[in-house]
Write a protein that holds these residues in place. Structure first.
Motif, short mmCIF file in Angstrom:
data_model
loop_
_atom_site.label_atom_id
_atom_site.label_comp_id
_atom_site.label_asym_id
_atom_site.label_seq_id
_atom_site.Cartn_x
_atom_site.Cartn_y
_atom_site.Cartn_z
N ASN A 117 0.69 -1.16 0.16
CA ASN A 117 0.40 -0.32 0.60
C ASN A 117 0.70 1.40 0.27
N THR A 119 0.23 4.74 -1.37
CA THR A 119 -0.64 5.54 -1.57
C THR A 119 0.29 7.10 -2.72
N ASN A 120 -0.66 7.32 -3.30
CA ASN A 120 -0.65 9.14 -3.65
C ASN A 120 0.57 10.34 -3.34
N ASP A 122 2.39 9.47 -0.61
CA ASP A 122 3.24 8.51 0.12
C ASP A 122 4.64 9.24 -0.31
N LYS A 125 6.28 6.68 -3.10
CA LYS A 125 5.97 6.15 -4.26
C LYS A 125 6.60 6.03 -5.07
N THR A 130 5.75 -1.23 -6.32
CA THR A 130 3.78 -1.89 -6.31
C THR A 130 4.22 -3.65 -6.62
N SER A 174 2.25 1.69 6.08
CA SER A 174 0.97 2.09 5.72
C SER A 174 -0.01 1.28 5.42
N ALA A 178 -4.99 0.75 4.92
CA ALA A 178 -5.09 0.28 3.20
C ALA A 178 -6.68 -0.55 3.25
#
Length: 636
Positions: A117, A119-120, A122, A125, A130, A174, A178
């Motif tokens: 997970n 995230t955008n 984070d 990224k 992933t 994180s 989720a």
């Protein structure tokens, strides 16, 4: 493994950003600490080999290659140490970089679990890929043909070859936030302990959020949950990391570190308790979450583990919820009064703890109904064993609450009844005692009928567990407000009410709290209380402890004995604990018939023994297996 405890640790080392050599040394020191403390499982934070704040340095082969080398050295360092290690590092695989948790035991890297997970919002990224969800394999040294291939993927469960309940899985930071965290699937597929290695920064409200998230999630998935968070040494360019670590078990925080203390927390996780709760809660409803998992084996010797965990002496008492519990009971009674159109509440008031709590609940009910307290009729019914102290307290208590008080002397009626059945007043047996309890119940029931009232029962959960009630006497009522409230909690709620009031009400409640618990069915000498319940059946603090751990946690009698000895050390010796535990089990089985026909009553505490509720048991079950188990215990 004695009683399936595994001693676990979340450890936040002081690191230096991008200094892999330094960080490796710190991790080795932590491993030495774990071995010295006989810890079986240690978890380090996310990306702790490099630091989680390396930024674009994560793209460099220098950092990545040194991380792989350090991982191999740490794995070698664990050989022969009887320790399971989880730590975070960046791994480059097939041209992509992953944020992974490595599981290590006895010199071997067991598996690599990537973070899913990301995230955008984070920053990770930017650096980390992933995973696709499939199991693949990774080699630490591609130039060494003899190097074992390491399983790589999210669907990995680390399984002990000796202990079938010791199964663990990982998620990272994180992942927990989720919509459907990986740990949900891990748990449904058999993992009892979830390791979360995290690098979660600190800001306003974050600590409380983190606590509640970990606590509630561990309860939802009925698991042990170890949360190891980043701390001292991470870059503070844009954030600060506090090393706030948490170890939970099925919704209960066992231990947690204070933020900015470079957290080291240890606790024993109870796999037996997790299995027991899952056997009741996990069923075919979760079959659609089952999927293919790779079981990766390891072996720990846990046979020498001793019980270190100390449990709450009063597990039913949760500070701060006293008024809420009173309101639960009051709302239950309110609904019943409205449903049967009762004009009055009738309570047998004895001057003891149980009837006092029933009166407190009834008083609160009248407030909710916006009706006068005079609609509560408190009836005191003195007889052979009634002491002046309890009789006087029943009078003062009723007046302090402003309820209607009636005195109905039952001595003549009981004497007449004993004469009718040809029973001597000098023989103080069960018939002698129960005749008083049943006469009181008859008076209450008939009086309630005469005023279109409802008889509120006063018997509590501890008495029901022990069968310490007269069948069809105080055992019976029209609605039982105390039926799921154990004696220790009854006392606590009365004490709460005393401390939130003043004047005569507070004074009389304090005196009731100071009065020995007694059925008062045997004549007393010099106006002293002739019977003390705890002298006859044992201390209620022990019985409530037994009740909670045998029924709520599903512990065996032997395990209950050992944790009681450990918890009440210095208060009760081994012989005393064993004596009253045998008493509890024997009475619990033999008296089930009384619980099979209980009156209605709302569930207030975590346990209800109502046959319509959460505990069902045949009235003719035999206690031999449980008592035989206790016979094997050797006292020191």
């Amino acid at each position: 493994m004695q009683f399936s405890y595994i001693k676990s640790c979340a450890f936040t080392p002081s690191i230096k950003v991008a200094d892999v050599e330094f960080n490796k040394t710190q991790i080795k020191k932590a491993i030495d600490f774990a071995v010295s403390e006989r810890i079986n499982l240690i978890a380090f934070p996310e990306l702790c080999l490099t630091g989680s704040t390396c930024g674009d340095l994560f793209f460099t082969d220098t950092l990545l290659n040194n991380s792989k080398k350090a991982l191999k050295e740490i794995a070698d360092y664990t050989e022969g140490k009887n320790l399971l290690v989880f730590l975070g590092l960046p791994i480059k695989k097939d041209g992509l970089i992953y944020n992974v948790c490595a599981g290590i035991c006895d010199g071997v890297v067991l598996g690599l679990v990537p973070k899913t997970n990301i995230t955008n919002d984070d920053e990770q990224k930017r650096y980390f890929a992933t995973p696709n969800g499939e199991i693949s394999y990774f080699v630490l040294d591609e130039f060494n043909d003899d190097q074992d291939q390491i399983p790589f993927g999210t669907n990995i469960i680390f399984a002990d070859s000796k202990n079938q309940s010791l199964k663990l899985s990982c998620e990272i930071g994180s992942d927990l936030q989720a919509i459907m965290p990986p740990s949900v699937f891990h748990a449904v597929n058999g993992a009892r302990i979830i390791i979360n290695i995290s690098a979660d920064s600190e800001f306003s409200g974050r600590q409380e959020y983190r606590e509640e998230l970990v606590k509630s999630h561990s309860q939802k998935i009925v698991s042990g949950y170890i949360y190891a968070n980043a701390g001292e040494g991470e870059s503070t360019t844009d954030a600060v990391y506090s090393g706030h670590n948490i170890i939970c078990e099925n919704g209960e925080i066992l231990e947690e570190s204070k933020p900015f203390s470079n957290g080291i927390v240890t606790a024993q996780i109870d796999l037996d308790s997790i299995d027991y709760q899952r056997s009741k809660l996990f069923n075919q409803n979760y079959q659609d979450l089952c999927c293919d998992y790779l079981l990766v084996g390891f072996s720990l010797d846990l046979s020498k583990n001793q019980i270190e965990r100390v449990y709450s002496k009063t597990p039913f008492i949760k500070q701060g919820e006293e008024q809420f519990l009173i309101d639960i009971a009051a709302h239950g009674l309110k609904k019943r009064i409205e449903h049967v159109f009762a004009n009055k509440i009738v309570i047998g008031i004895s001057g003891g703890l149980d009837s006092t709590l029933a009166l407190i609940i009834a008083s609160r009910t009248m407030e909710l109904l916006n009706r006068p307290k005079k609609d509560i009729i408190a009836i005191t019914m003195p007889c052979f064993g009634t002491s002046k102290r309890t009789f006087d307290n029943s009078i003062v208590l009723s007046k302090a609450f402003g309820v209607t008080l009636k005195k109905i002397e039952i001595t003549k009626a009981v004497k007449r009844h004993l004469k009718d059945i040809n029973h001597s007043e000098d023989v103080h047996d069960a018939s002698y005692e129960n005749s008083q309890a049943r006469e009181r119940t008859q008076v209450l029931m008939d009086y309630a009928n005469s005023v279109n009232g409802i008889v509120v029962g006063t018997g509590d959960l501890s008495e029901l567990a022990l069968g310490w009630a007269t069948y069809n006497g105080d055992h019976m009522s029209m609605y039982a407000v105390n039926g799921s409230i154990p004696k220790t909690l009854v006392r606590h709620l009365v004490d709460y009410t005393a401390n939130t009031n003043r004047g005569k009400l507070k004074a009389v409640l304090k005196d009731i709290l100071d009065t020995p618990v007694s059925p008062e069915l045997i004549p007393s000498k010099d106006d002293k209380i002739g019977q003390v319940t705890e002298d006859l059946v044992g201390p209620y603090i022990l019985h409530d402890f037994f009740l909670y751990n045998l029924i709520k946690r599903g512990f065996t009698p032997t395990k209950t004995y050992f944790i009681a000895v450990n918890t009440f050390k210095g208060e009760f010796d081994q012989k005393t604990v064993l004596k009253w535990l045998k008493t509890f089990i024997r009475r619990f089985f033999n008296q089930q018939f009384k619980r099979s026909c209980l009156p209605d009553g709302v569930k207030v505490s975590e346990i209800s023994l109502s046959p319509r509720g959460s505990y069902k048991m045949p009235s003719d079950a035999i206690s031999k297996l449980w008592l035989d188990e206790l016979e094997q215990i050797k006292l020191d």
